[in-house]
Design an enzyme around this catalytic site. Structure first.
Site, PDB file in Angstrom:
ATOM      1  CB  SER A   1     -79.512-108.359  63.853  1.00 21.56           C
ATOM      2  OG  SER A   1     -79.707-109.601  64.480  1.00 21.56           O
TER       3      SER A   1
ATOM      4  CE1 TYR B   1     -79.985-112.742  60.353  1.00 18.48           C
ATOM      5  CE2 TYR B   1     -79.682-110.381  60.624  1.00 18.48           C
ATOM      6  CZ  TYR B   1     -79.508-111.669  61.071  1.00 18.48           C
ATOM      7  OH  TYR B   1     -78.836-111.878  62.235  1.00 18.48           O
TER       8      TYR B   1
ATOM      9  N   GLY C   1     -76.906-116.169  64.929  1.00 20.19           N
ATOM     10  CA  GLY C   1     -78.023-116.572  64.093  1.00 20.19           C
ATOM     11  C   GLY C   1     -77.831-117.948  63.470  1.00 20.19           C
TER      12      GLY C   1
ATOM     13  CD  GLU D   1     -70.624-108.016  67.741  1.00 17.82           C
ATOM     14  OE1 GLU D   1     -70.861-106.897  68.235  1.00 17.82           O
ATOM     15  OE2 GLU D   1     -71.445-108.646  67.061  1.00 17.82           O
TER      16      GLU D   1
ATOM     17  CD  GLU E   1     -80.668-108.428  67.716  1.00 23.02           C
ATOM     18  OE1 GLU E   1     -80.008-109.315  67.144  1.00 23.02           O
ATOM     19  OE2 GLU E   1     -80.316-107.916  68.793  1.00 23.02           O
TER      20      GLU E   1
ATOM     21  CG  ASP F   1     -68.166-111.383  64.866  1.00 24.44           C
ATOM     22  OD1 ASP F   1     -68.144-112.624  64.716  1.00 24.44           O
ATOM     23  OD2 ASP F   1     -69.207-110.718  64.904  1.00 24.44           O
TER      24      ASP F   1
ATOM     25  CG  ASN G   1     -73.994-113.021  68.639  1.00 25.09           C
ATOM     26  OD1 ASN G   1     -74.745-113.730  69.296  1.00 25.09           O
ATOM     27  ND2 ASN G   1     -74.442-112.144  67.759  1.00 25.09           N
TER      28      ASN G   1
ATOM     29  NE  ARG H   1     -70.632-113.953  64.295  1.00 29.20           N
ATOM     30  CZ  ARG H   1     -71.783-113.343  64.558  1.00 29.20           C
ATOM     31  NH1 ARG H   1     -72.925-114.014  64.503  1.00 29.20           N
ATOM     32  NH2 ARG H   1     -71.802-112.063  64.897  1.00 29.20           N
TER      33      ARG H   1
END
Length: 373
Positions: free
Chosen positions: A197, A273, A336, A330, A20, A317, A332, A315
């Site tokens: 990612s 992205y 990002g 998950e 990443e 999810d 994080n 974050r």
């Protein structure tokens, strides 16, 4: 006459050894654009793919995606490392090492192993340097999807059924591994256990596709997680932000990811992205949810943050299934910060814009002690 107090010095660290690397550079480009230079003295530090630390130019444009080309740390830049007393030391070839001054806080914008997984956090703790984000334990748990599920399930949250396949399992008992995945039922998602990612992730619809998907995941991590796929779930995400002055962490509004085409049947790297090329996904913030469902998802996000002992930001999810179940996917610990990332968009919709969000995270880090807490 007393000297005017200097501005806090922030070392923005990005790049790293993981797959990443480019995503980290993109994140750093956007943070460097908005960080308040009147308030902070900023030192951009890149870590190249070999693990060498260098003094970067900090040019946001150079660290952005340009004509579809992913950015990377400049390996020709001057080597830099932390010296005694939290000082940054530059080692130019054939010159006496020079110092850039004492660092007050590090903003570690690293994604994936060797940065987001507790390794860098441990280094900074040993060096008595404050930093943005979660500590060693939360970072490690948040990086490893296997142990993340163990902790979240122990906290009473519903997780997707899964199988872990380690390198030794596959080399010794491949048929047993295949049979364990069969029992999950297809389709399944095959993922590197310690990655993000969406790199190395495949959606597998039959056993015939499994071996290739496992090989793709193992290219990123010898430990692979295989998860049962829910049928047509809604993908809901929540941002968590630590509270200042001892206040409890707060949850943002809920956001939803909806794939819009382009041949992508999950939220993969390109959808995250490279949306300037193809509009693969729509991000709805806030998500259209019944008030009681949104409240429950936000409460579960805070439970997950507390369960891993998160700090600073995260974050979280979720999947919202057709029958109304809330299943956590998950958490994080360093989401990002690209222009298309959900985390800053969630907080913008909750009343904290990009620049204020970065400032808030630095303020949290500057007031938090290192060491046991």
């Amino acid at each position: 006459m007393s000297e005017e107090p200097r501005k806090p010095r922030v070392a923005v660290v990005f790049g790293g050894r993981s797959s990443e690397h480019a995503v980290s550079c993109i994140t750093a480009a956007n943070v460097l654009k908005v960080i308040d230079r009147d308030k902070y003295d900023v030192v951009p530090i890149g870590i190249d793919t070999s693990g060498h630390w260098v003094l970067e130019s900090g040019d946001p444009e150079r660290l952005s995606i340009t004509n579809g080309k992913l950015p990377e740390v400049d390996v020709t830049a001057l080597p830099v490392l932390f010296g005694a007393g939290r000082e940054l030391v530059v080692h130019a070839p054939d010159q006496v090492p020079s110092t850039l001054g004492e660092v007050d806080v590090v903003f570690p914008l690293l994604h994936g192993p060797f940065g987001e997984d507790g390794t860098l956090q441990g280094l900074l703790e040993m060096s008595d340097i404050r930093y943005v984000g979660s500590g060693v334990l939360a970072s490690a748990v948040g990086m490893d999807k296997h142990y993340m599920k163990v902790v979240l399930a122990a906290a009473g949250l519903e997780v997707t059924p899964y199988v872990v396949i380690r390198e030794r399992d596959w080399s010794r008992h491949p048929q047993a591994c295949r049979e364990a995945v069969d029992r999950l039922g297809y389709p399944v998602f095959v993922k590197p256990s310690r990655g993000g990612s969406s790199l190395g992730i495949s959606k597998v619809n039959s056993r015939e596709e499994l071996d290739d998907a496992l090989a793709e995941a193992r290219a990123h991590d010898p430990k692979v997680l295989v998860e049962a796929a829910a049928k047509n779930p809604r993908e809901i995400e929540v941002g968590i932000l630590g509270g200042l002055d001892g206040a409890d962490p707060a949850a943002s509004v809920c956001g939803e990811i909806t794939l819009t085409g382009g041949g992508h049947d999950f939220y993969d790297f390109e959808a995250k992205y490279l949306p300037e090329e193809v509009d693969y996904a729509a991000l709805s913030v806030p998500a259209e949810l019944p008030e009681e469902v949104a409240a429950e998802i936000r409460a579960q996000a805070l439970t997950a943050f507390e369960a891993i002992e998160g700090e600073g930001l995260a974050r979280v999810d979720f999947f919202l299934t057709e029958d109304g179940r809330i299943v956590i996917n998950e958490i994080n610990t360093m989401p990002g910060f690209t222009p298309y990332s959900m985390f800053p968009r969630l907080w913008a919709a909750s009343g904290i814009d990009y620049g204020d969000l970065v400032d808030r995270l630095l303020a949290l880090a500057l007031t938090r002690p290192t060491g046991l807490r």
